[in-house]
Structures are given as structure tokens and as C-alpha cells.
Design an enzyme around this catalytic site. Structure first.
Site, PDB file in Angstrom:
ATOM      1  N   GLU A  43       0.845  -1.196   0.000  1.00 13.23           N
ATOM      2  CA  GLU A  43       0.000   0.000   0.000  1.00 13.23           C
ATOM      3  C   GLU A  43       0.878   1.243   0.000  1.00 13.23           C
ATOM      4  OE1 GLU A  43      -2.865   0.019   3.201  1.00 13.23           O
ATOM      5  OE2 GLU A  43      -3.835   1.845   2.460  1.00 13.23           O
ATOM      6  N   ASN A 190     -12.484  -1.433  -0.655  1.00 17.37           N
ATOM      7  CA  ASN A 190     -11.721  -1.983   0.475  1.00 17.37           C
ATOM      8  C   ASN A 190     -12.340  -1.497   1.785  1.00 17.37           C
ATOM      9  OD1 ASN A 190      -9.117  -2.944   1.908  1.00 17.37           O
ATOM     10  ND2 ASN A 190      -9.275  -0.814   2.528  1.00 17.37           N
ATOM     11  N   GLU A 191     -12.584  -2.407   2.677  1.00 14.15           N
ATOM     12  CA  GLU A 191     -13.132  -2.061   4.000  1.00 14.15           C
ATOM     13  C   GLU A 191     -14.202  -0.980   3.866  1.00 14.15           C
ATOM     14  OE1 GLU A 191     -10.080  -1.494   7.012  1.00 14.15           O
ATOM     15  OE2 GLU A 191      -9.423  -3.566   6.773  1.00 14.15           O
ATOM     16  N   TYR A 257      -6.614  -8.807  11.646  1.00 14.86           N
ATOM     17  CA  TYR A 257      -5.301  -8.484  12.205  1.00 14.86           C
ATOM     18  C   TYR A 257      -5.173  -9.075  13.608  1.00 14.86           C
ATOM     19  CZ  TYR A 257      -4.234  -5.396   8.341  1.00 14.86           C
ATOM     20  OH  TYR A 257      -3.945  -4.917   7.094  1.00 14.86           O
ATOM     21  N   GLU A 314      -6.097  -9.273   3.827  1.00 17.17           N
ATOM     22  CA  GLU A 314      -5.254  -8.570   4.807  1.00 17.17           C
ATOM     23  C   GLU A 314      -5.214  -9.416   6.071  1.00 17.17           C
ATOM     24  OE1 GLU A 314      -5.824  -4.349   5.535  1.00 17.17           O
ATOM     25  OE2 GLU A 314      -6.424  -4.034   3.435  1.00 17.17           O
ATOM     26  N   GLN A 363       2.181  -6.020   5.591  1.00 20.98           N
ATOM     27  CA  GLN A 363       2.355  -5.701   4.187  1.00 20.98           C
ATOM     28  C   GLN A 363       3.768  -6.093   3.781  1.00 20.98           C
ATOM     29  OE1 GLN A 363       1.082  -1.769   3.057  1.00 20.98           O
ATOM     30  NE2 GLN A 363      -0.809  -1.912   4.239  1.00 20.98           N
TER      31      GLN A 363
HETATM   32  O1  AHR Z   1      -2.883  -2.515   6.308  1.00 18.38           O
HETATM   33  C1  AHR Z   1      -3.189  -1.302   6.914  1.00 18.38           C
HETATM   34  C2  AHR Z   1      -4.672  -0.959   6.815  1.00 18.38           C
HETATM   35  O2  AHR Z   1      -5.411  -1.876   7.538  1.00 18.38           O
HETATM   36  C3  AHR Z   1      -5.284  -1.001   5.442  1.00 18.38           C
HETATM   37  O3  AHR Z   1      -5.093   0.158   4.719  1.00 18.38           O
HETATM   38  C4  AHR Z   1      -6.738  -1.182   5.749  1.00 18.38           C
HETATM   39  O4  AHR Z   1      -7.434  -1.853   4.730  1.00 18.38           O
HETATM   40  C5  AHR Z   1      -6.731  -1.923   7.066  1.00 18.38           C
HETATM   41  O5  AHR Z   1      -7.562  -1.333   7.997  1.00 18.38           O
END
Ligand code: AHR
Length: 510
Positions: A43, A190-191, A257, A314, A363
Site C-alpha cells: 500500500e 476496500n473495507e 489483524y 489482509e 504488508q
Molecule cells: O494494512 C493497513 C490498513 O489496515 C489497510 O489500509 C486497511 O485496509 C486496514 O484497515
């Protein structure tokens, strides 16, 4: 019924007695582990693109057309199968026409999500797609739904993939690229429940249908924005709005995450942690297994043929930023704990290879759980890099269904399985990857293959301390080493999996 109960009872008892058993069902191998499960994400965030991948042709740092030579070489070795770009949250602010044409004419914009820094657009569509060609990876483009238009998206698809004459393809040729690129993977938003427009599921899924009907091309795999973590409501709403229109999407994304704590304002340090944070991180990372099951059950209800796959685009750890680094740059260290997180997640994804067709760790360079970190002209391969390197044998291999009986690793009042595993077969070589979450104890595991074994070898990622990491200007602490494996007897062999390690065993059958 009784036999079933008996088997469950034996498994349970073996686990309690600390007898760890791995059983492979070699003859039931029918599912391919798509190589895209080993995908990455890049990103416009912090120093992922600029400094991490792209330094420009005039840089003193050795480069190939502006791409760092060291990073290119390291990524080639990893066989990166797919790379997602330009975001993340950035994607829903990105107007692709800002990033084409002569660099001096490209507008500078503010990167509103990530540190408010100036983005000069010197890395755009050509630079990204050429980079993918250079490292031999498939591109996965994220379309701007949050602040873009359907026309803008349609133009991008045409600019990138069409070989017919049109204003967009003429523009591409004028900008130096005669032939179209091959882009198969397209994310539409995205999101969108959060940074991508704060939409409700009903509004977004209708918008998705609108966009998707104009984003067309041979073999396109279009990804609809799915849930975060365990948000079943979002999945239910999205899948029900798609019902009957399943050809508009080939994938539903999942973002998860791993935080050591449940608190986004105090996630925990990436380097300074003890057993409590080690355990909590591994406990939280394993939750993804339940989330995957729950979302797949909902998806199956609306798409019983399984046309829409789950795409975990992600995933990875997210800790507090490293002291002294910029807000919004998401820079963290990567220790042996991250190696375990990588090994555990990749085993889970492999074992769901019938339903998961892609995953992208967040990432690729310098951001969150990156495989590479750079500082000026230096580069290190992180513990996570070494796990991806160890596990690359699974790419496009046939999954071997396996059963694991494991003792628990307990911390205070909670426990997790000490052992995770997955196995695959490619070109007559069987590869088994295993993790041991227990930081104190080696695991003794009996492996039953059900066939005679000719030869066996092993390689491991481990280190002395759970907080070890690879630092600039220092010898690597966490890396891949060969290990001795006990010779097999008949169809079985005994393994010792050292505390806090990730192991690869490879076998040839007689
Ligand atoms: O990876 C960092 C961020 O995490 C991304 O931009 C987003 O999609 C997620 O919240």
C-alpha cells in the site's frame, strides 16, 4: 455414532496424556493449495512503496529502473505469487490517472489516511505492473469505490487490459506501453464498512453489483469487500444481496489483524514482551480459524456451489509503532513471535484450501508484519520472510488432509493447541509444516504416514529467545537451518519439534 465417539475419545485422551500424533491421509488428496494463498499486499503507506520498493532511477541505492535491487532479489527468491495494490484505505482515495504520464506532470496529493504525507504519484499503474513483471508476480488491483466513479474504474480496466483501439489504450501506448498487461484479480472497494466510505452492507453490496457489471474481462476474478474478523452480520447481508448474482463476484474478502491485546490504543510492543503477550498473540491469531468456519458457513448457505471463494486479503500482526517512527507509518519489528503467527496462519489457510483461494499478508515491506525491512541502503529478511520461504513448497501442491492430536499449551486460565500442521504433495515430494507454540517445551510427535518412507529431511526456523529479530548491521538471529530427523520405521517416524519453532519436514515415499 459409537465408533465416532470412541475415536473422539481416543484423540482427546492422547492429547491429555501429552501424546502428539499427526496422521496424514495420503490417498484423500484432491484439493490444490492455490499458490495465491502465499500472496502479499503493498500500500502507499509509510515506507512500503517509496524507500521500501521504489527509490527512483537516480538513487544511490542500487536499483533496476528505480526498484531496489536487494528487494527485487529477495522477493524473487520467495516466489511471490500475487501482490495487492494500491491499498488498503489508500485505494478508496486513489485516482489512477494521477499516476500515469510524465512524472513531472503528475499531481502531488495528500495521503489522508497515512500520516498526511505528500504523495507525488511517481509510482503509479505502470510502475506497479512493471514491478510485478520484474519479480514474476500476479497483480491484484484495488478499485476506488469510496471516492471514485464507475467510469473511472471502467477506464482503468480498459487502460490496463484492452488490446483494442480506444482512447484509453491510445493513452497507454502514448505512455510507453504497447501491449496490455494481464491483470486477473480486481478488488472492488476496500473495507467499505470503515475507511472505504463507512457504508452499510446493503448500500455497499448494491454499489458492488453496479461496479462489477462494468468491470469485465477474460478470466477476471472480482472480489467483494467482506467482513473484519468475526463480523457475521456483514457477511450475511453481503451474501444475501448477491444471491442469484453470484457470477458478479468470485471472491469475498476477509480482513483479520492479530493484536496481542484487544485494545487498538495500546496494542503492545513488537519487541518488548514476555510470555503473557506471546501467549495472547498466538491465542488471538488462532481465532481466525473460527472466523473462517463461521463465514464459510454463511457463504455456503447463499452459494452452495462454492463459486465465491474466501480471500483473506489482509492478515498479520499489528503492534504499537516502533518508538521514534512517524504516526501513520505502521512500522513495527518482526520477531520469532511473528514467525509463529505466520506458520500458524499459513497452516490454517492450507487446511482450508478448498474454500480459500488467496491470502495477502500485510504488508510486503516496512509496514506491519512485513517480510522485508529496509533502512537507507540496508535490507533485512524478517523471521516472517523465512517462514514464507520455508512454506513456499506448498504453492500449487495438492493438500494432504491431516489430523492432529496435540497437547495444550496453557497460560494462566487459557490454552491453545501446542501443535499445528498442514501437509501437501508435489512432484512426489511430501511436505509437512508444523508449529510449536509452547515457548518452554519441545514437542514429541508421532507421525503416521500410512506408507513406507524412503528418505526424510527437515528444516527449521527458530532462535534462542522469543523476542529475537533480525537487525540491520547484525548477523541474522532468526533464519532457516537444516535439522536431523529420526529415521522412519515402517510407516511412522518420531519428531521432536523444538520449543517456539516452525518446522518443515520433507519425505520421499518408497
Ligand atoms: O494494512 C493497513 C490498513 O489496515 C489497510 O489500509 C486497511 O485496509 C486496514 O484497515
Amino acid at each position: 455414532m459409537r465408533t465416532g465417539l470412541l475415536i473422539v475419545g481416543v484423540f482427546y485422551l492422547s492429547g491429555l496424556l501429552g501424546q502428539n500424533v499427526l496422521t496424514l491421509h495420503l490417498d484423500s488428496s484432491q484439493v490444490k493449495i492455490e499458490k495465491e494463498i502465499y500472496g502479499h499486499f503493498s500500500e502507499h503507506l509509510g515506507t512500503c512503496i517509496y524507500e521500501g520498493i521504489y527509490v527512483g532511477e537516480d538513487s544511490d541505492i542500487p536499483n533496476i529502473n528505480g526498484y531496489r535491487t536487494d528487494v527485487v532479489e529477495a522477493l524473487k527468491e520467495l516466489n511471490v505469487p500475487v501482490l495487492r495494490w494500491p491499498g488498503g484505505c489508500f485505494a478508496d482515495t486513489y485516482h489512477w490517472k494521477d499516476g500515469i504520464g510524465p512524472k513531472e506532470d503528475r499531481p502531488s496529493i495528500v495521503n489522508v489516511f497515512w500520516g498526511g504525507v505528500t504523495e507525488d504519484n511517481s509510482f503509479g499503474t505502470h510502475e506497479f505492473l512493471d514491478f510485478c513483471e520484474l519479480i514474476g508476480t500476479e497483480p491484484y488491483l484495488s478499485i476506488n469505490v469510496g471516492s471514485g466513479t464507475v467510469q473511472e474504474a471502467r477506464d482503468w480496466v480498459e487502460y490496463v487490459t484492452s488490446s483494442n483501439k480506444s482512447p484509453m489504450t491510445d493513452l497507454r501506448k502514448k505512455n510507453g506501453r504497447e501491449e496490455p498487461w494481464k491483470v486477473k484479480f480486481w478488488g472492488i472497494g476496500n473495507e467499505n464498512w470503515g475507511c472505504g466510505g463507512d457504508m452499510n452492507p446493503d448500500y455497499y453490496s448494491n454499489l458492488f453489483r453496479h461496479y462489477s457489471s462494468y468491470i469485465k474481462g477474460d478470466g477476471f476474478q472480482k472480489v467483494i469487500c467482506g467482513p473484519a474478523g468475526g463480523d457475521q452480520h456483514w457477511t450475511e447481508e453481503i451474501m444475501s444481496t448477491l444471491q442469484g448474482k453470484n457470477n458478479l463476484a468470485q471472491g469475498l474478502s476477509l480482513h483479520y489483524y492479530t493484536l496481542p491485546t484487544a485494545d487498538w490504543s495500546a496494542k503492545g510492543s513488537s519487541t518488548d514482551f514476555g510470555e503473557e503477550m506471546w501467549f495472547k498473540t498466538l491465542y488471538n491469531t488462532m481465532l481466525i480459524k473460527d472466523y473462517i468456519k463461521e463465514h464459510l458457513a454463511i457463504m455456503e448457505k447463499y452459494d452452495p456451489e462454492g463459486n465465491i471463494k474466501l480471500i483473506v486479503d489482509e492478515w498479520g500482526t499489528w503492534y504499537d509503532k516502533l518508538p521514534g517512527t512517524k504516526d501513520g507509518f505502521l512500522q513495527q519489528q518482526n520477531t520469532l513471535r511473528d514467525a509463529l503467527v505466520a506458520g500458524i496462519n499459513l497452516n490454517i489457510f492450507n487446511n482450508h484450501a478448498d474454500k480459500i483461494s488467496m491470502a495477502n499478508i500485510a504488508q510486503i515491506v516496512n509496514v506491519l508484519q512485513s517480510v522485508i525491512m529496509t533502512r537507507d541502503a540496508q535490507m533485512v529478511k524478517t523471521p516472517t520472510y523465512h517462514v514464507f520461504n520455508l512454506y513456499k513448497v506448498h504453492q500449487d501442491a495438492m493438500l494432504i488432509p491431516s489430523e492432529v492430536i496435540t497437547e495444550s499449551y496453557r497460560y494462566e486460565d487459557k490454552s491453545i493447541p501446542a501443535l499445528t500442521a498442514s501437509a501437501s504433495e508435489k512432484e512426489e515430494l511430501i511436505s509437512i509444516t508444523l508449529t510449536n507454540s509452547n515457548p518452554h517445551k519441545n514437542l514429541q510427535v508421532k507421525c503416521d504416514i500410512g506408507r513406507s518412507i524412503e528418505s526424510i529431511s527437515g528444516r527449521i526456523v527458530n532462535s534462542m529467545d522469543i523476542t529475537d529479530y533480525n537487525d540491520f548491521n547484525k548477523a541474522e538471529k532468526v533464519f532457516i537451518e537444516a535439522v536431523e530427523i529420526n529415521q522412519p520405521k515402517n510407516n511412522t517416524f518420531d519428531l521432536t519439534i523444538p520449543a517456539h519453532s516452525v518446522l518443515l519436514i520433507q519425505l520421499k515415499l518408497e
